[in-house]
Write a protein that holds these residues in place. Structure first.
Motif, PDB file in Angstrom:
ATOM      1  N   GLU A  15      13.862 -11.120  -2.108  1.00  0.00           N
ATOM      2  CA  GLU A  15      14.082 -11.553  -0.648  1.00  0.00           C
ATOM      3  C   GLU A  15      14.520 -10.177  -0.104  1.00  0.00           C
ATOM      4  O   GLU A  15      15.512  -9.828   0.047  1.00  0.00           O
ATOM      5  N   ARG A  16      13.652  -9.661   0.377  1.00  0.00           N
ATOM      6  CA  ARG A  16      13.461  -8.129   0.675  1.00  0.00           C
ATOM      7  C   ARG A  16      12.643  -7.945   1.773  1.00  0.00           C
ATOM      8  O   ARG A  16      11.289  -8.279   1.501  1.00  0.00           O
ATOM      9  N   VAL A  17      12.849  -7.450   2.965  1.00  0.00           N
ATOM     10  CA  VAL A  17      11.768  -7.086   3.845  1.00  0.00           C
ATOM     11  C   VAL A  17      11.553  -5.654   3.906  1.00  0.00           C
ATOM     12  O   VAL A  17      12.318  -5.002   4.347  1.00  0.00           O
ATOM     13  N   GLN A  18      10.414  -5.308   3.542  1.00  0.00           N
ATOM     14  CA  GLN A  18      10.057  -3.690   3.612  1.00  0.00           C
ATOM     15  C   GLN A  18       9.307  -3.123   4.676  1.00  0.00           C
ATOM     16  O   GLN A  18       8.241  -3.938   4.822  1.00  0.00           O
ATOM     17  N   GLY A  19       9.666  -2.285   5.295  1.00  0.00           N
ATOM     18  CA  GLY A  19       8.756  -1.980   6.607  1.00  0.00           C
ATOM     19  C   GLY A  19       7.816  -1.001   5.850  1.00  0.00           C
ATOM     20  O   GLY A  19       8.103  -0.165   4.994  1.00  0.00           O
ATOM     21  N   VAL A  20       6.252  -1.292   6.133  1.00  0.00           N
ATOM     22  CA  VAL A  20       5.393  -0.501   5.540  1.00  0.00           C
ATOM     23  C   VAL A  20       5.424   0.779   6.115  1.00  0.00           C
ATOM     24  O   VAL A  20       5.321   1.496   5.257  1.00  0.00           O
ATOM     25  N   ALA A  21       5.561   1.131   7.390  1.00  0.00           N
ATOM     26  CA  ALA A  21       5.585   2.550   7.669  1.00  0.00           C
ATOM     27  C   ALA A  21       6.881   3.125   7.195  1.00  0.00           C
ATOM     28  O   ALA A  21       6.776   4.423   6.504  1.00  0.00           O
ATOM     29  N   ALA A  22       8.012   2.632   6.992  1.00  0.00           N
ATOM     30  CA  ALA A  22       8.993   3.180   6.422  1.00  0.00           C
ATOM     31  C   ALA A  22       8.762   3.542   5.007  1.00  0.00           C
ATOM     32  O   ALA A  22       9.084   4.692   4.373  1.00  0.00           O
ATOM     33  N   GLY A  23       7.987   2.502   4.294  1.00  0.00           N
ATOM     34  CA  GLY A  23       7.520   2.835   2.714  1.00  0.00           C
ATOM     35  C   GLY A  23       6.682   4.136   2.648  1.00  0.00           C
ATOM     36  O   GLY A  23       6.987   4.738   1.597  1.00  0.00           O
ATOM     37  N   GLY A  38       0.908  -1.275  -0.043  1.00  0.00           N
ATOM     38  CA  GLY A  38       0.092  -0.229   0.098  1.00  0.00           C
ATOM     39  C   GLY A  38       0.749   1.304   0.099  1.00  0.00           C
ATOM     40  O   GLY A  38       0.355   2.396  -0.631  1.00  0.00           O
ATOM     41  N   TYR A  39       2.104   1.084   0.585  1.00  0.00           N
ATOM     42  CA  TYR A  39       2.845   2.165   0.625  1.00  0.00           C
ATOM     43  C   TYR A  39       3.294   3.011  -0.756  1.00  0.00           C
ATOM     44  O   TYR A  39       3.756   4.062  -0.943  1.00  0.00           O
ATOM     45  N   ARG A  40       2.863   2.015  -1.738  1.00  0.00           N
ATOM     46  CA  ARG A  40       3.268   2.628  -3.131  1.00  0.00           C
ATOM     47  C   ARG A  40       2.417   3.768  -3.685  1.00  0.00           C
ATOM     48  O   ARG A  40       2.784   4.629  -4.260  1.00  0.00           O
ATOM     49  N   ALA A  41       1.369   3.921  -2.666  1.00  0.00           N
ATOM     50  CA  ALA A  41       0.244   5.010  -3.023  1.00  0.00           C
ATOM     51  C   ALA A  41       0.577   6.236  -2.054  1.00  0.00           C
ATOM     52  O   ALA A  41      -0.166   6.934  -2.015  1.00  0.00           O
ATOM     53  N   ALA A  42       1.642   5.941  -1.305  1.00  0.00           N
ATOM     54  CA  ALA A  42       1.869   7.139  -0.343  1.00  0.00           C
ATOM     55  C   ALA A  42       1.774   8.434  -0.665  1.00  0.00           C
ATOM     56  O   ALA A  42       1.219   9.316  -0.204  1.00  0.00           O
ATOM     57  N   GLU A  43       2.605   8.794  -1.887  1.00  0.00           N
ATOM     58  CA  GLU A  43       2.669  10.274  -2.320  1.00  0.00           C
ATOM     59  C   GLU A  43       1.281  10.878  -2.575  1.00  0.00           C
ATOM     60  O   GLU A  43       1.076  11.959  -2.177  1.00  0.00           O
ATOM     61  N   LEU A  44       0.485   9.959  -3.270  1.00  0.00           N
ATOM     62  CA  LEU A  44      -0.726  10.470  -3.605  1.00  0.00           C
ATOM     63  C   LEU A  44      -1.620  10.570  -2.325  1.00  0.00           C
ATOM     64  O   LEU A  44      -2.269  11.698  -2.228  1.00  0.00           O
ATOM     65  N   ALA A  45      -1.353   9.710  -1.332  1.00  0.00           N
ATOM     66  CA  ALA A  45      -2.100   9.796  -0.111  1.00  0.00           C
ATOM     67  C   ALA A  45      -1.862  10.991   0.787  1.00  0.00           C
ATOM     68  O   ALA A  45      -2.373  11.960   1.293  1.00  0.00           O
ATOM     69  N   GLN A  88       6.776   6.719   4.929  1.00  0.00           N
ATOM     70  CA  GLN A  88       7.537   7.738   5.349  1.00  0.00           C
ATOM     71  C   GLN A  88       8.612   8.078   4.163  1.00  0.00           C
ATOM     72  O   GLN A  88       8.743   9.442   3.776  1.00  0.00           O
ATOM     73  N   GLU A  89       9.289   7.069   3.428  1.00  0.00           N
ATOM     74  CA  GLU A  89      10.117   7.458   2.580  1.00  0.00           C
ATOM     75  C   GLU A  89       9.768   8.169   1.289  1.00  0.00           C
ATOM     76  O   GLU A  89      10.390   8.857   0.735  1.00  0.00           O
ATOM     77  N   ARG A  90       8.324   8.032   1.122  1.00  0.00           N
ATOM     78  CA  ARG A  90       7.610   8.381   0.234  1.00  0.00           C
ATOM     79  C   ARG A  90       7.213   9.897   0.475  1.00  0.00           C
ATOM     80  O   ARG A  90       6.341  10.584  -0.255  1.00  0.00           O
ATOM     81  N   GLY A  91       7.613  10.621   1.653  1.00  0.00           N
ATOM     82  CA  GLY A  91       7.277  11.915   2.138  1.00  0.00           C
ATOM     83  C   GLY A  91       5.715  12.008   2.734  1.00  0.00           C
ATOM     84  O   GLY A  91       5.456  13.098   2.943  1.00  0.00           O
ATOM     85  N   HIS A  92       5.109  10.961   3.292  1.00  0.00           N
ATOM     86  CA  HIS A  92       4.108  10.891   4.041  1.00  0.00           C
ATOM     87  C   HIS A  92       4.169  11.495   5.110  1.00  0.00           C
ATOM     88  O   HIS A  92       5.213  10.686   5.916  1.00  0.00           O
ATOM     89  N   ARG A  93       3.353  12.398   5.667  1.00  0.00           N
ATOM     90  CA  ARG A  93       3.687  12.970   7.133  1.00  0.00           C
ATOM     91  C   ARG A  93       2.904  12.171   8.231  1.00  0.00           C
ATOM     92  O   ARG A  93       3.376  12.113   9.267  1.00  0.00           O
ATOM     93  N   MET A  94       1.574  11.806   7.904  1.00  0.00           N
ATOM     94  CA  MET A  94       0.710  11.403   8.764  1.00  0.00           C
ATOM     95  C   MET A  94       0.627   9.824   8.937  1.00  0.00           C
ATOM     96  O   MET A  94      -0.416   9.275   8.408  1.00  0.00           O
ATOM     97  N   VAL A  95       1.753   9.471   9.390  1.00  0.00           N
ATOM     98  CA  VAL A  95       1.927   7.997   9.476  1.00  0.00           C
ATOM     99  C   VAL A  95       1.615   7.600  10.907  1.00  0.00           C
ATOM    100  O   VAL A  95       2.256   7.917  12.171  1.00  0.00           O
ATOM    101  N   GLY A  96       0.687   6.760  11.024  1.00  0.00           N
ATOM    102  CA  GLY A  96       0.186   6.276  12.601  1.00  0.00           C
ATOM    103  C   GLY A  96       0.392   4.774  12.633  1.00  0.00           C
ATOM    104  O   GLY A  96       0.699   3.955  11.474  1.00  0.00           O
ATOM    105  N   PHE A  97       0.006   4.196  13.666  1.00  0.00           N
ATOM    106  CA  PHE A  97      -0.088   2.543  13.813  1.00  0.00           C
ATOM    107  C   PHE A  97      -1.277   2.156  14.524  1.00  0.00           C
ATOM    108  O   PHE A  97      -1.671   2.773  15.142  1.00  0.00           O
ATOM    109  N   ASN A  98      -1.644   1.103  14.070  1.00  0.00           N
ATOM    110  CA  ASN A  98      -2.965   0.358  14.871  1.00  0.00           C
ATOM    111  C   ASN A  98      -2.670  -1.218  14.961  1.00  0.00           C
ATOM    112  O   ASN A  98      -1.614  -1.734  14.672  1.00  0.00           O
TER     113      ASN A  98
END
Lengths: 462, 427
Positions: B314-322, B276-283, B324-334
């Motif tokens: 073979e790569r573990v991508q952190g979702v929140a990092a994904g 889902g982080y691939r849509a982060a910029e648009l979000a 954040q790396e795309r410039g999303h500021r409002m990242v929270g956790f549930n």
């Protein structure tokens, strides 16, 4: 013959030439000497400059761990490091004993009989090493995560004798087995003494004696139970006290409520700090799971090993609860009051001892196997990553060399080793030797490296 | 004599106060001053931390926050020195199913905007008890994802004994599940149909809300009330938001383009996982907060998951990092409790950091406090230690997101609801 067997590819024709032409003895002798040296040369690994947590109470800042042929040769400062030793720079990082996962599945790539099924190239083994695990138990066998190698991977073919304490009938039957076997054992020991005087005396009958229970009572193997309920734990503790053996109890969820009894029984507990069991609300007495379980058991003298609830690698997305997060689970034991040192013990030396391999792994001590991990911070911190893992003195995991985690907080490049200018007084052989010691880092001696590989190939060819 | 008499009165008043009045800091009680070596303010746009600070609490609200040496404690306030301990705002989980009984996934229709989760609330249930002990003071208790619109969630305070005390806001949200579960409603339901059906329901709901707005603005006769559509009036006023079960790039994309951009609804992503982080910029552009979990990583897994996720190597991508790396500021956790237990919300943030989320500005703590508060529109009332907000406070023995850190005590609106000095540690 030795010469042709052992010389490098590039030198083979030269050596053959020596043999054929019967060149001067000193020259051939020199070559022979060098090669014999090579054959007997031990494999050294020096992990230098790290803050070494030995697991024995010492914390040595900026120390070196030196391994010889897979065993720890010395730990300390200003060690003599042989020139040919492979070096691993742990400067600014921490060195811990390799972690021991007391139970896991999938990390070894095999199932059933590990000796025949371990897959040393399994991706799960890489993830296990990335989690810091260098030894684990699976299907009641103990093995190392020896990447790329099978030799010496299996440490034990039988870790425990599993015993069941459940149901009124089952409990009675087990008690009877213990009673019969203990009676037999007493009679046998008595007979052992008496038979010295009276050779005719008949050996006591083994009828009804359970071989598993006998092994437990004789101390040849540890008995492992699986129990969580306070009543069951109490029953096991009393059985153990009565017959004098130390039970390993997996689960031990309500152990905190009967910790003193378990301590008196010398019990060893395999706990999951985040285990959940609801309290019987109608009862006033202590019960249910508690985050303080590991800490209370520890205080009562129970040896504690920690394991997460999920024993295999979970890449489904939910992170923090599977075997890859052994350190996180140990962190939750700390939350419940277990001292940090004991929490590290609970994933190193304690499980190693329970598995009967405490003399080989679980702490960094001279003479033990050189299984260690180098981390970029406090082992139990959630941000900490394993940077290197070493098993039997060999580097088997380097975070930056794998795709899995290399993109996460990449390790800064180590400063390039200072190039040692060639001294005009050095002979060509000396320079070559330097090259071998330097190994991978020096791009200039490709021939040399090829030569090294050729060395082994040559052996195989013959 | 007179003097003695007044003393007696004073004494009686003091005793009576001690017996009858609320705790200092709580509503109706006296003032409370908490002095801590670290006050984690966690302001969304503002300071993260104040060293050696004092927090004044009166009537359940935060009255003042300042450095210990320059913030006077008014006379009559009870001063509590916390020594080396830290003070942090209570954590907020915008995806929880453990606020009460489990009958919160009633799939009457494929869209059920009228169903309400607040009728299932059981304040003080054992999951909420643990939540408090884990530092979670507010949850959004929402319906399940069996249908495209599960119904209305409710924002609850966890440390309260009655529904009235627990209710922070009802409706808390409209729960939408865009894909990845409602398919099970009936055979043949797929993404095209679900998105059409969602859009259709939204349009009808928005039309209802607009009729009311028009009536209210022009003082004409009010339309008939329809409980099925009432929630849309709240949504239109941003008094409730759409909390969206959405995951995988293409579905997250649909959340942004349909619900946020086309329908102009206040909405936040309430999973956002897999790739889902691939849509982060648009979000970020569309101002759609990303409240992530319960999955924290995107990694190559089994076949079924591979169909969901974009990652193959073979790569573990952190979702929140994904994000954040795309410039999303409002990242929270549930947590999606009970998928991840309610009390482990802080671990979700910690795991986010482990897998690459940059925490150098303490954004992990914000991700469980001020970010969810802002996403749920309760940032005037909760989510940070700032003046005017509810005194939902945690006393900790260290970094709030470190699993090793114990929560020592919890205040809910200035009232102490958990204290390990008096009670056994629950988590």
């Amino acid at each position: 013959m030795m010469i042709t067997l052992k010389v490098k590819v590039g030198q083979l024709s030269l050596a053959a030439l020596f043999l054929v032409s019967g060149l001067s003895a000193p020259a051939a002798g020199l070559l022979a000497l060098e090669d014999e040296d090579k054959e007997e040369q031990p494999e050294w690994l020096a992990v230098t400059g790290g803050d070494v947590f030995t697991g024995t109470g010492s914390y040595l800042r900026g120390a070196t761990v030196l391994a010889k042929d897979g065993k720890i040769d010395s730990i300390g400062y200003d060690l003599f490091i042989p020139e040919e030793a492979e070096r691993l720079d742990a400067g600014g990082m921490r060195v811990y004993p390799g972690l021991v996962a007391i139970s896991s599945s999938g990390l070894l790539g095999g199932s059933g009989d590990l000796a025949d099924t371990i897959d040393p190239f399994s991706s799960r083994m890489v993830l296990g090493l990335a989690a810091g695990i260098t030894t684990t138990s699976q299907s009641n066998q103990v093995a190392k995560l020896k990447r790329g190698e099978l030799e010496g991977a299996v440490l034990s073919e039988k870790a425990f004798s599993g015993l069941t304490w459940s149901g009124a009938g089952g409990k009675r039957a087990l008690k009877e087995k213990f009673e019969t076997t203990a009676t037999y054992l007493r009679a046998y020991r008595e007979w052992e003494e008496l038979v010295k005087k009276d050779k005719e005396l008949k050996e006591p009958s083994k009828r009804g004696v359970d071989s598993t229970v006998l092994a437990v009572l004789e101390g040849r193997i540890l008995a492992k139970f699986s129990a969580n309920g306070r009543d069951d734990l109490l029953g096991i503790a009393r059985l153990a006290q009565k017959y004098g053996f130390r039970p390993v109890i997996e689960g031990c969820g309500e152990g905190w409520a009967v910790a003193d009894e378990l301590g008196r029984a010398g019990a060893m507990a395999i706990v999951t700090p985040r285990y959940r069991r609801s309290k019987e609300e109608s009862l006033v007495r202590d019960g249910g799971s508690s985050i303080e379980n590991a800490a209370i058991l520890h205080l009562a003298g129970v040896s504690v090993a920690v394991i997460p609830s999920s024993k295999s690698v979970n890449l489904g997305g939910i992170a923090g609860r599977d075997i890859m997060h052994l350190i996180i689970e140990a962190g939750f034991a700390v939350r419940g009051g277990l001292p940090e040192k004991s929490a590290i013990d609970a994933i190193t030396i304690q499980p190693a001892r329970m598995l009967g391999v405490g003399h080989r792994v679980g702490s960094l001590e001279v003479g033990k196997d050189c299984d260690l991990i180098v981390t970029d911070g406090d082992l139990l911190h959630y941000e900490t990553f394993v940077q290197y893992a070493v098993v039997d003195g060999k580097l088997v995991y380097d975070k930056q060399e794998e795709l899995w985690f290399s993109h996460i907080r990449p390790r800064p490049e180590a400063p390039a080793p200072e190039e040692s200018p060639v001294d005009a007084g050095e002979r060509p052989e000396d320079i070559e030797d330097d090259g071998e010691a330097g190994d991978d880092d020096e791009s200039g001696d490709e021939d040399e490296e090829d030569g090294d590989e050729g060395d082994e190939d040559e052996e195989g060819d013959d | 004599m007179i003097i003695r008499h007044s003393l007696t009165i004073l004494l009686a008043a003091a005793l009576g106060g001690a017996v009858l009045a609320a705790d200092p800091g709580a509503t109706g009680g006296g003032g409370l001053a908490l002095r801590a070596s670290k006050v984690l303010i966690a302001a969304y746009d503002g300071p993260a931390v104040l060293n050696h600070g004092i927090v004044l609490v009166k009537d359940g609200l935060i009255e003042a926050v300042g450095p210990a040496r320059s913030t006077p404690v008014p006379a009559g306030y009870v001063l509590v020195g916390l020594g080396k301990r830290w003070l942090a705002p209570g954590m907020i989980d915008l995806h929880s199913h453990v606020g009460g009984t489990w009958d919160i996934n009633d799939m009457v229709f494929l869209t059920n905007p009228g169903l309400r989760a607040n009728t299932a609330v059981r304040p003080g249930n054992s999951n909420l008890d643990r939540a408090v002990a884990g530092g979670v003071t507010t949850i959004l208790f929402i319906p399940g994802s069996g249908s495209n619109m599960g119904g209305q969630g409710v924002l609850l305070r966890t440390g309260e004994e009655t529904y009235g005390g627990a209710e922070l806001r009802a409706p808390g949200s409209l729960k939408v599940a865009q894909a990845g579960n409602p398919e099970g409603y009936i055979f043949g339901v797929g993404r095209s149909f679900m998105n059409w059906n969602l859009r259709n329901t939204f349009k009808r709901g928005i039309a209802y809300a607009k009729r009311w707005e028009q009536a209210e603005a022009t003082a004409v006769k009010q339309p008939d009330r329809n409980p099925q559509w009432e929630i849309f009036r709240h949504l239109r006023k941003n008094e409730a938001q759409v909390s969206t079960h959405t995951q995988v790039y293409q579905v997250v994309l649909a959340t942004i383009t349909i619900i946020a951009q086309e329908l102009e609804m206040p909405v936040y992503i309430d999973h956002g996982t897999f790739d889902g982080y691939r849509a982060a910029e648009l979000a970020e552009q569309a101002n759609v907060p990303a409240i992530l979990g319960p999955r924290s990583i995107d990694a190559p897994a089994g076949y079924w998951f591979r169909m969901w996720s974009g990652s193959q190597v073979e790569r573990v991508q952190g979702v929140a990092a994904g994000y954040q790396e795309r410039g999303h500021r409002m990242v929270g956790f549930n947590t999606d409790a009970p998928v991840v237990p309610q009390e482990e919300l802080s671990l979700q943030a910690a795991v986010g950091v482990r897998y690459g989320f940059d925490n150098s500005e303490m954004d992990a703590l914000r991700g469980v406090t001020s970010v969810p508060a802002k996403a749920a529109g309760i940032d005037q009332r909760a989510g940070s230690i700032e003046v005017g907000k509810e005194a939902n406070l945690l006393i900790l023995n260290g970094d709030p997101i470190d699993p090793r850190t114990g929560v020592e005590a919890v205040y809910s609106r200035g009232r102490k609801v958990y204290d390990t000095a008096l009670d056994r540690r629950r988590w």
